[in-house]
Motif scaffolding. Structure first.
Motif, PDB file in Angstrom:
ATOM      1  N   UNK A  33      -4.152   5.743  -7.515  1.00 48.62           N
ATOM      2  CA  UNK A  33      -3.703   4.545  -8.218  1.00 48.62           C
ATOM      3  C   UNK A  33      -4.414   3.298  -7.679  1.00 48.62           C
ATOM      4  N   UNK A  34      -4.576   3.282  -6.360  1.00 48.49           N
ATOM      5  CA  UNK A  34      -5.261   2.132  -5.738  1.00 48.49           C
ATOM      6  C   UNK A  34      -6.724   2.096  -6.171  1.00 48.49           C
ATOM      7  N   UNK A  35      -7.385   3.256  -6.216  1.00 51.68           N
ATOM      8  CA  UNK A  35      -8.776   3.311  -6.639  1.00 51.68           C
ATOM      9  C   UNK A  35      -8.894   2.873  -8.096  1.00 51.68           C
ATOM     10  N   UNK A  36      -7.950   3.296  -8.913  1.00 52.15           N
ATOM     11  CA  UNK A  36      -7.960   2.899 -10.315  1.00 52.15           C
ATOM     12  C   UNK A  36      -7.775   1.381 -10.431  1.00 52.15           C
ATOM     13  N   UNK A  37      -6.875   0.804  -9.623  1.00 52.15           N
ATOM     14  CA  UNK A  37      -6.658  -0.643  -9.644  1.00 52.15           C
ATOM     15  C   UNK A  37      -7.906  -1.393  -9.193  1.00 52.15           C
ATOM     16  N   UNK A  38      -8.606  -0.843  -8.188  1.00 45.93           N
ATOM     17  CA  UNK A  38      -9.848  -1.468  -7.711  1.00 45.93           C
ATOM     18  C   UNK A  38     -10.908  -1.404  -8.800  1.00 45.93           C
ATOM     19  N   UNK A  39     -11.040  -0.255  -9.453  1.00 43.63           N
ATOM     20  CA  UNK A  39     -12.013  -0.123 -10.537  1.00 43.63           C
ATOM     21  C   UNK A  39     -11.698  -1.091 -11.682  1.00 43.63           C
ATOM     22  N   UNK A  40     -10.428  -1.180 -12.046  1.00 42.18           N
ATOM     23  CA  UNK A  40     -10.027  -2.105 -13.103  1.00 42.18           C
ATOM     24  C   UNK A  40     -10.334  -3.549 -12.701  1.00 42.18           C
ATOM     25  N   UNK A  41     -10.050  -3.874 -11.451  1.00 42.86           N
ATOM     26  CA  UNK A  41     -10.308  -5.235 -10.968  1.00 42.86           C
ATOM     27  C   UNK A  41     -11.806  -5.513 -10.970  1.00 42.86           C
ATOM     28  N   UNK A  42     -12.610  -4.509 -10.531  1.00 42.17           N
ATOM     29  CA  UNK A  42     -14.066  -4.697 -10.538  1.00 42.17           C
ATOM     30  C   UNK A  42     -14.600  -4.855 -11.962  1.00 42.17           C
TER      31      UNK A  42
ATOM     32  N   UNK B 114       0.825  -1.201   0.000  1.00 46.51           N
ATOM     33  CA  UNK B 114       0.000   0.000   0.000  1.00 46.51           C
ATOM     34  C   UNK B 114       0.871   1.268   0.000  1.00 46.51           C
ATOM     35  N   UNK B 115       2.008   1.200   0.550  1.00 44.31           N
ATOM     36  CA  UNK B 115       2.861   2.377   0.648  1.00 44.31           C
ATOM     37  C   UNK B 115       3.451   2.761  -0.707  1.00 44.31           C
ATOM     38  N   UNK B 116       3.458   1.794  -1.610  1.00 43.98           N
ATOM     39  CA  UNK B 116       4.083   2.014  -2.907  1.00 43.98           C
ATOM     40  C   UNK B 116       3.170   2.785  -3.879  1.00 43.98           C
ATOM     41  N   UNK B 117       1.822   2.730  -3.656  1.00 48.50           N
ATOM     42  CA  UNK B 117       0.877   3.355  -4.569  1.00 48.50           C
ATOM     43  C   UNK B 117       0.115   4.473  -3.883  1.00 48.50           C
ATOM     44  N   UNK B 118      -0.389   5.422  -4.671  1.00 47.83           N
ATOM     45  CA  UNK B 118      -1.209   6.490  -4.130  1.00 47.83           C
ATOM     46  C   UNK B 118      -2.646   6.009  -4.066  1.00 47.83           C
ATOM     47  N   UNK B 119      -3.460   6.794  -3.384  1.00 51.38           N
ATOM     48  CA  UNK B 119      -4.878   6.432  -3.262  1.00 51.38           C
ATOM     49  C   UNK B 119      -5.543   6.410  -4.619  1.00 51.38           C
TER      50      UNK B 119
END
Length: 131
Positions: A12-21, A5-10
């Motif tokens: 980027x994380x939200x984008x990864x979650x959206x892509x995963x969803x 989690x420390x490696x990515x910004x919020x």
């Protein structure tokens, strides 16, 4: 799979979650389509199995009819063979009787049409007178 989690910004994380969803949604859609396709294929397979069973039953019925027909033809052939033999025997008897009758008739015709017929009658008369 764990994400640091420390490696990515919020964002980027939200984008990864959206892509995963979105990827999960796509996989669910594909899974639903494949499930429906499998259900259709199973239904078709069941219908084919029922059709095959029906065709097998029809084939068995036709085999039974064929066996019965063969047996009936065999019986009819035996009866016909017996009838033909009986007819031939009767024909031979008729031919023998006809030949005998023709022979007897021929002997009688010969005796009556013979030129010495009158002589035979004369001899019979004379023989009757001398007795």
């Amino acid at each position: 799979m764990s994400i640091n989690v420390k490696k990515y910004t919020k964002d980027q994380m939200a984008k990864m979650v959206e892509d995963a969803q979105a990827e999960v949604q796509e996989l669910r859609r594909v899974n639903a389509a494949l499930t429906e396709q499998i259900d259709q294929m199973n239904g078709e397979a069941i219908n084919k199995e029922k059709e095959i069973e029906k065709l097998k039953a029809d084939a068995d019925a036709l085999r039974n009819k064929l066996t019965d027909t063969d047996a009936a033809l065999g019986r009819t052939n035996a009866e016909l063979t017996y009838s033909v033999a009986e007819k031939n025997a009767l024909r031979n008897d008729v031919i023998k009787m006809t030949d005998r009758a023709a022979f007897e008739c021929g002997r009688a015709n010969y005796a009556e049409s013979h030129p010495w017929r009158n002589l035979l009658a004369w001899v019979k008369r004379k023989a009757a007178c001398h007795e």
